[in-house]
Design a protein around this motif. Structure first.
Motif, PDB file in Angstrom:
ATOM      1  N   PRO A 382       0.647  -1.237   0.091  1.00 23.23           N
ATOM      2  CA  PRO A 382       0.349  -0.006   0.153  1.00 23.23           C
ATOM      3  C   PRO A 382       0.955   0.920  -0.021  1.00 23.23           C
ATOM      4  N   GLU A 383       2.129   1.351   0.488  1.00 26.31           N
ATOM      5  CA  GLU A 383       2.345   2.460   0.914  1.00 26.31           C
ATOM      6  C   GLU A 383       3.036   2.712  -0.240  1.00 26.31           C
ATOM      7  N   ASP A 384       3.733   1.749  -1.498  1.00 25.39           N
ATOM      8  CA  ASP A 384       4.025   1.835  -2.389  1.00 25.39           C
ATOM      9  C   ASP A 384       3.650   3.041  -3.173  1.00 25.39           C
ATOM     10  N   ALA A 385       1.944   2.615  -3.781  1.00 26.40           N
ATOM     11  CA  ALA A 385       0.750   3.546  -4.399  1.00 26.40           C
ATOM     12  C   ALA A 385       0.816   4.804  -4.151  1.00 26.40           C
ATOM     13  N   ALA A 386       1.342   5.187  -2.840  1.00 26.08           N
ATOM     14  CA  ALA A 386       1.527   7.107  -2.334  1.00 26.08           C
ATOM     15  C   ALA A 386       2.590   7.637  -2.949  1.00 26.08           C
ATOM     16  N   ALA A 387       3.837   6.781  -2.573  1.00 28.82           N
ATOM     17  CA  ALA A 387       4.776   6.563  -3.340  1.00 28.82           C
ATOM     18  C   ALA A 387       4.874   6.925  -4.271  1.00 28.82           C
ATOM     19  N   ALA A 388       4.266   6.464  -5.188  1.00 24.09           N
ATOM     20  CA  ALA A 388       4.856   6.723  -6.926  1.00 24.09           C
ATOM     21  C   ALA A 388       3.874   7.236  -7.539  1.00 24.09           C
ATOM     22  N   ALA A 389       2.342   7.494  -6.584  1.00 27.13           N
ATOM     23  CA  ALA A 389       2.469   9.170  -6.984  1.00 27.13           C
ATOM     24  C   ALA A 389       2.684   9.894  -7.026  1.00 27.13           C
ATOM     25  N   LYS A 390       3.462  10.384  -5.828  1.00 21.06           N
ATOM     26  CA  LYS A 390       4.239  11.437  -5.489  1.00 21.06           C
ATOM     27  C   LYS A 390       5.538  11.321  -6.698  1.00 21.06           C
ATOM     28  N   LYS A 410      -5.352  -8.535  -6.283  1.00 20.32           N
ATOM     29  CA  LYS A 410      -5.408 -10.179  -6.106  1.00 20.32           C
ATOM     30  C   LYS A 410      -3.849 -10.009  -6.088  1.00 20.32           C
ATOM     31  N   HIS A 411      -3.559  -9.995  -7.065  1.00 22.92           N
ATOM     32  CA  HIS A 411      -1.966  -9.908  -6.815  1.00 22.92           C
ATOM     33  C   HIS A 411      -0.673  -9.753  -6.766  1.00 22.92           C
ATOM     34  N   ARG A 412      -0.823  -7.941  -6.501  1.00 22.86           N
ATOM     35  CA  ARG A 412      -0.141  -7.248  -5.692  1.00 22.86           C
ATOM     36  C   ARG A 412      -1.018  -6.272  -4.803  1.00 22.86           C
ATOM     37  N   PHE A 413      -0.025  -6.087  -3.617  1.00 22.89           N
ATOM     38  CA  PHE A 413      -1.053  -5.790  -2.944  1.00 22.89           C
ATOM     39  C   PHE A 413      -1.045  -3.756  -2.683  1.00 22.89           C
ATOM     40  N   GLY A 414      -1.942  -2.702  -2.638  1.00 20.78           N
ATOM     41  CA  GLY A 414      -1.647  -1.435  -3.023  1.00 20.78           C
ATOM     42  C   GLY A 414      -1.751  -1.020  -4.250  1.00 20.78           C
ATOM     43  N   VAL A 415      -2.134  -1.402  -5.171  1.00 20.58           N
ATOM     44  CA  VAL A 415      -3.016  -1.583  -6.917  1.00 20.58           C
ATOM     45  C   VAL A 415      -4.032  -0.921  -6.644  1.00 20.58           C
ATOM     46  N   GLY A 416      -5.126  -1.248  -5.641  1.00 24.96           N
ATOM     47  CA  GLY A 416      -6.501  -1.036  -5.979  1.00 24.96           C
ATOM     48  C   GLY A 416      -6.075   0.726  -5.401  1.00 24.96           C
ATOM     49  N   MET A 417      -5.634   0.754  -4.404  1.00 26.44           N
ATOM     50  CA  MET A 417      -5.931   2.754  -3.559  1.00 26.44           C
ATOM     51  C   MET A 417      -4.283   3.379  -4.901  1.00 26.44           C
ATOM     52  N   PHE A 418      -3.987   2.830  -6.270  1.00 30.67           N
ATOM     53  CA  PHE A 418      -3.534   3.608  -7.287  1.00 30.67           C
ATOM     54  C   PHE A 418      -3.797   4.946  -6.810  1.00 30.67           C
ATOM     55  N   ALA A 419      -4.940   4.760  -8.249  1.00 33.54           N
ATOM     56  CA  ALA A 419      -6.239   6.064  -8.282  1.00 33.54           C
ATOM     57  C   ALA A 419      -6.200   7.003  -7.657  1.00 33.54           C
ATOM     58  N   SER A 420      -6.706   6.372  -6.841  1.00 29.16           N
ATOM     59  CA  SER A 420      -7.380   7.472  -5.105  1.00 29.16           C
ATOM     60  C   SER A 420      -5.244   8.065  -4.786  1.00 29.16           C
ATOM     61  N   GLU A 421      -4.828   7.414  -4.826  1.00 26.68           N
ATOM     62  CA  GLU A 421      -3.367   8.304  -4.339  1.00 26.68           C
ATOM     63  C   GLU A 421      -3.208   9.795  -5.366  1.00 26.68           C
ATOM     64  N   CYS A 422      -2.988   9.020  -7.488  1.00 22.50           N
ATOM     65  CA  CYS A 422      -3.339   9.957  -7.301  1.00 22.50           C
ATOM     66  C   CYS A 422      -3.813  11.342  -7.418  1.00 22.50           C
TER      67      CYS A 422
END
Length: 477
Positions: A382-390, A410-422
């Motif tokens: 999950p932390e990667d989603a926010a860091a990648a967006a930044k 299902k295969h990568r935790f945190g991917v579902g959060m990426f759009a909202s972190e963007c």
């Protein structure tokens, strides 16, 4: 001695000539890291490299290492014939040096004639020059391909080189005792230096030669890629060679050692949408083996664009492998490597300002924002989603775009959060299921080479925009 020497020269010419013919073919064929990889593959029966259809090599047991070892063996045999002609070698040169005064008293004039005859033999002889050429070739290909370096050593070259170095030491004693020219001494030192350079490879003393099966497993991955919707059936194939890191993964940071599914898919999407890169500055983040950035650099090179592609990761071993893969694909003129840490970016630079270090250096500096950011399978938690967006926000110019593909939640935790972190950093992300794009043609047979790929895996394509903000709205940033 003159008659014997002239006959020896004639015999040596006939003996050395066939070996020099083989050397000449190798010298012309093994110029770049890509050339070497292609010949390694062809010598093991791999015929799937599109740009090397006319390579003058066939499948050989033991592959290219066996061919190089055989050429070295022939050059060494020629050297040994020459070596046996040197006065005193059969009984030992040190012995000659110890008995020199006695011999001079008995055959003073004759010995002087012999020494004069042999004084320039080392720097002028066919055998020495041929052996030096072969050693130079082995040293060069070893520097260009560290994998082949180990394979050459284990193919039997070590024993030959060890014996050669001992003989050179014996010859050096003769040269020093006989008053031969400095050129002779230099010729011997050049042989010794080059042999020592090739000989050293830690941890392989006494190791057996690789089997053909092992040699095949050590080849780079070969990707013959076409656009997902080719204009014609004969549309050009883009061949990319990729070395994976062979060290064992010991931490999460080592995920870049392997090719992951999203990299193959994003690479094929780029080949299907070359126009999005034309005239653009490009950055790949979390590059792993660098497949996506290398495909982008190939497109840039084909378009004769003045822009360069910067390929980044945070793991030093991964960065070294990216650098190797850039050279493996002859892209050093259009691609470079930098060390970028997602967690060092702030996500608040509207004008664009990202921080990265140079390859193999710890010092970081601010970098110029880019038009395009590329990323594949960069989210593992999950932390990667926010860091990648930044990171994407800071790296892009206003109006820039990012193209990101990741396996789903299902295969990568945190991917579902990426759009909202963007959205949190004022990026707009739209997404699509890769299987629904291009009639599913982005997924190819090459997926079998990717780590962790399963048939039911869902990959998500994100198109991320950093929109320009009107002056009236700037106070909100």
């Amino acid at each position: 001695m003159d008659v014997k020497h002239n006959k020896a020269v004639s015999l040596s010419t006939r003996f050395v000539a066939p070996m020099l013919d083989k050397y000449s073919v190798l010298e012309k064929s093994l110029v770049t890291p890509r050339d070497i990889a292609c010949v390694r593959a062809r010598c093991l029966g791999v015929m799937s490299i599109s740009d090397w259809l006319d390579v003058p090599f066939v499948q050989v047991r033991g592959g290219l290492p066996a061919i190089l070892a055989a050429v070295l063996s022939e050059a060494f045999q020629a050297w040994e014939r020459f070596y046996q002609l040197i006065p005193g070698i059969r009984t030992g040169v040190p012995q000659l040096a110890n008995e020199e005064s006695t011999i001079c008293n008995e055959r003073g004039a004759k010995l002087e004639s012999v020494l004069q005859t042999t004084r320039l033999e080392f720097c002028q002889s066919i055998e020495v020059n041929a052996l030096q050429n072969v050693l130079n070739l082995l040293a060069r290909v070893s520097r260009l391909d560290s994998t082949l370096d180990e394979e050459i050593s284990r193919a039997g070259c070590q024993a030959i080189l060890s014996r050669l170095i001992k003989q050179i030491k014996t010859c050096t004693v003769f040269v020093e005792s006989s008053g031969s020219s400095e050129k002779d001494f230099d010729a011997l030192m050049d042989l010794q230096d080059t042999a020592c350079e090739i000989l050293y490879f830690p941890g392989i003393k006494g190791a057996m030669a690789f089997t053909d099966e092992e040699l095949l497993s050590r080849l780079p991955l070969i990707y013959n890629m076409r656009p997902a919707s080719p204009v014609t059936e004969n549309d050009d194939v883009t061949t990319i060679l990729i070395h994976q890191v062979t060290k064992r993964q010991t931490a999460q940071a080592d995920v870049g050692f392997l090719i992951w599914p999203s990299a193959i898919v994003l690479g094929r999407w780029l080949l299907s949408n070359r126009h999005v890169l034309r005239g653009k500055t490009i950055l790949e983040i979390g590059a792993g083996c660098g497949l996506v950035g290398i495909i982008a650099a190939t497109i840039v090179k084909d378009c004769n664009s003045p822009e360069k592609v910067v390929i980044t990761d945070v793991n030093n071993t991964v960065l070294e492998n990216i650098f190797r893969n850039i050279n493996l694909n002859d892209l050093s003129s259009v691609a470079s490597v930098a060390k970028l840490d997602f967690y060092r970016q702030t996500g608040d630079n509207y004008a664009g300002k990202w921080i990265a270090g140079e390859f193999n250096e710890e010092n970081e500096r601010q970098r110029t924002p880019v038009d395009i950011v590329l990323a594949a399978d960069i989210i593992c938690q999950p932390e990667d989603a926010a860091a990648a967006a930044k990171t994407i926000y800071d790296a892009l110019i206003p109006g820039g775009m990012a193209y990101v593909i990741c396996a789903n939640e299902k295969h990568r935790f945190g991917v579902g959060m990426f759009a909202s972190e963007c959205e949190k950093v004022n990026l707009t992300a739209t997404q699509a299921n890769v299987r629904e794009m291009y009639h599913g043609n982005l997924l190819t047979e090459s997926m079998d080479s990717a780590a962790g790929f399963v048939d039911d895996m869902t990959l998500t394509f994100f198109e991320v925009a950093k929109y320009k903000i009107q002056k009236d709205d700037m106070h909100q940033i």
